[in-house]
Motif scaffolding. Structure first.
Motif, PDB file in Angstrom:
ATOM      1  N   PRO A   6       3.788 -20.006   6.035  1.00 49.84           N
ATOM      2  CA  PRO A   6       2.695 -18.751   5.412  1.00 49.84           C
ATOM      3  C   PRO A   6       3.351 -17.416   5.845  1.00 49.84           C
ATOM      4  O   PRO A   6       4.095 -17.108   6.926  1.00 49.84           O
ATOM      5  N   PHE A   7       3.121 -16.436   5.179  1.00 49.68           N
ATOM      6  CA  PHE A   7       3.434 -15.017   5.090  1.00 49.68           C
ATOM      7  C   PHE A   7       2.749 -13.986   4.691  1.00 49.68           C
ATOM      8  O   PHE A   7       2.127 -13.985   3.576  1.00 49.68           O
ATOM      9  N   LYS A   8       2.565 -12.950   5.611  1.00 44.70           N
ATOM     10  CA  LYS A   8       1.694 -11.919   5.173  1.00 44.70           C
ATOM     11  C   LYS A   8       2.496 -10.749   5.049  1.00 44.70           C
ATOM     12  O   LYS A   8       3.433 -10.451   5.523  1.00 44.70           O
ATOM     13  N   PHE A   9       2.108 -10.055   3.750  1.00 47.39           N
ATOM     14  CA  PHE A   9       2.652  -8.957   3.222  1.00 47.39           C
ATOM     15  C   PHE A   9       1.809  -7.974   2.637  1.00 47.39           C
ATOM     16  O   PHE A   9       0.661  -8.049   2.696  1.00 47.39           O
ATOM     17  N   SER A  10       2.355  -7.137   1.682  1.00 51.87           N
ATOM     18  CA  SER A  10       1.392  -6.309   1.119  1.00 51.87           C
ATOM     19  C   SER A  10       1.842  -5.835  -0.485  1.00 51.87           C
ATOM     20  O   SER A  10       2.958  -6.062  -0.412  1.00 51.87           O
TER      21      SER A  10
END
Length: 360
Positions: free
Chosen positions: A27-31
């Motif tokens: 899982p990876f949070k970005f924008s």
């Protein structure tokens, strides 16, 4: 000081990415950027897994930048459009393939060949016009300029249609460019994987005779009965090769592993064309005498421009062509990659993003 992926843009996004060349995805949070005047934003429902994704997460081609969030067979539903968008509206079924940008001023771009633009921007593992990294379709939503959005046919299942945005155009474009698309022509298809099985379907829709060429005798039944090929050759069987010498107008070679070209070249008629669409890691040996003796050609092809990609999708919709897929949840992603290494899939993994991707 450069901003983190979460801080680059105003809209929070979530997906699965590789952090290093181990290729392990997590899982990876970005924008993502806000919807611009010419942009289309869509909720991702499905994303196919291309063999290129596997090469890139493991940096097997040597130009991966991490974190790397793959996926260039992306489909979903439009949620927002910019004020200057004219071709799409909220609720449309759309997709994004291998590209999200180009210079739009070179001869390639002016001739609808953005795929050959020296400044083309790939859907992931690339740098966008604003200097930020591009992240692919293993994610909850995407934003792209409308030039790079493909309208999906209403009658096409989105899960089975997703792989056509890479695998489909990869085989359709060379068939059209090299003139290997006329009824009655004889086409060989090397390799019965994600690309090969789609090539068989397009060739049959063009009205061609199709022979699948494989190293695996076990694939004969599925090639003939499941996919509708007319004939099957085991490339390592000299007896079978001998009976087919000089019978094919063209061959689409989809294999990404090292393999000999001579057994393929002898199958071509005079003026025949061997077209490479797979990408082996190491150079292949090219025997020249068979080219000279039959005025034969070895060529290549890399996906297709956006106009041709839409043409391909429309043709597929008209002829009910989709990829044969195995639908998987996002949590199965790393196992799917391990199976892909072994070619253990018939014939394309597709991630059920809409139902299984949830923020950690």
């Amino acid at each position: 000081m450069s901003k983190s992926p979460e801080e680059e843009h105003p809209r929070k996004a979530f997906g699965w990415a590789a952090r290093d060349s181990s290729g392990v995805l997590s899982p990876f949070k970005f924008s993502r950027r806000a919807t611009g005047e010419e942009d289309v934003t869509f909720k991702v429902l499905y994303c196919g897994i291309c063999h290129s994704d596997l090469h890139c997460i493991k940096n097997e081609w040597g130009f991966s930048t991490y974190p790397l969030l793959p996926g260039h067979e992306v489909v979903g539903i439009v949620t927002e459009v910019g004020s200057k968008v004219t071709k799409f509206k909220v609720g449309d079924k759309v997709g994004v393939g291998c590209m999200v940008g180009a210079c739009h001023s070179c001869d390639h771009c002016k001739n609808d060949l953005e795929n050959y633009c020296p400044k083309s921007i790939q859907t992931y593992n690339s740098t966008y016009h604003d200097g930020t990294r591009t992240y692919g379709g293993y994610s909850d939503f995407m934003v792209a300029n409308e030039r790079y959005i493909v309208r999906m046919p209403e009658n096409m299942p989105l899960d089975g249609g997703a792989p056509l945005l890479c695998a489909g155009i990869t085989v359709y474009s060379p068939m059209k460019y090299y003139g290997l698309c006329s009824p009655g022509m004889h086409l060989g298809v090397v390799g019965l994987g994600g690309l090969g099985h789609v090539a068989v379907k397009f060739a049959k829709a063009f009205g061609m005779k199709v022979t699948v060429i494989s190293t695996s005798p076990a694939k004969k039944q599925e090639a003939l009965e499941r996919l509708g090929a007319d004939d099957f050759l085991v490339s390592r069987d000299q007896g079978q090769i001998q009976t087919a010498i000089g019978t094919m107008d063209g061959i689409i070679d989809t294999v990404s592993a090292e393999h000999p070209l001579l057994p393929l070249m002898v199958l071509l008629k005079t003026n025949g064309k061997l077209v490479m669409v797979g990408a082996p890691n190491r150079p292949l040996e090219l025997p020249v005498f068979p080219l000279l003796m039959g005025r034969k050609m070895v060529g290549g092809s890399l996906i297709g421009g956006m106009k041709e990609t839409q043409e391909m999708i429309d043709f597929a919709g008209k002829h009910s062509i989709t990829a044969d897929i195995e639908l998987i949840p996002i949590g199965y992603l790393n196992t799917a990659m391990e199976r892909l290494v072994k070619a253990d899939v018939k014939y394309r993994f597709v991630i059920d993003i809409g139902n299984t991707l949830t923020p950690a």
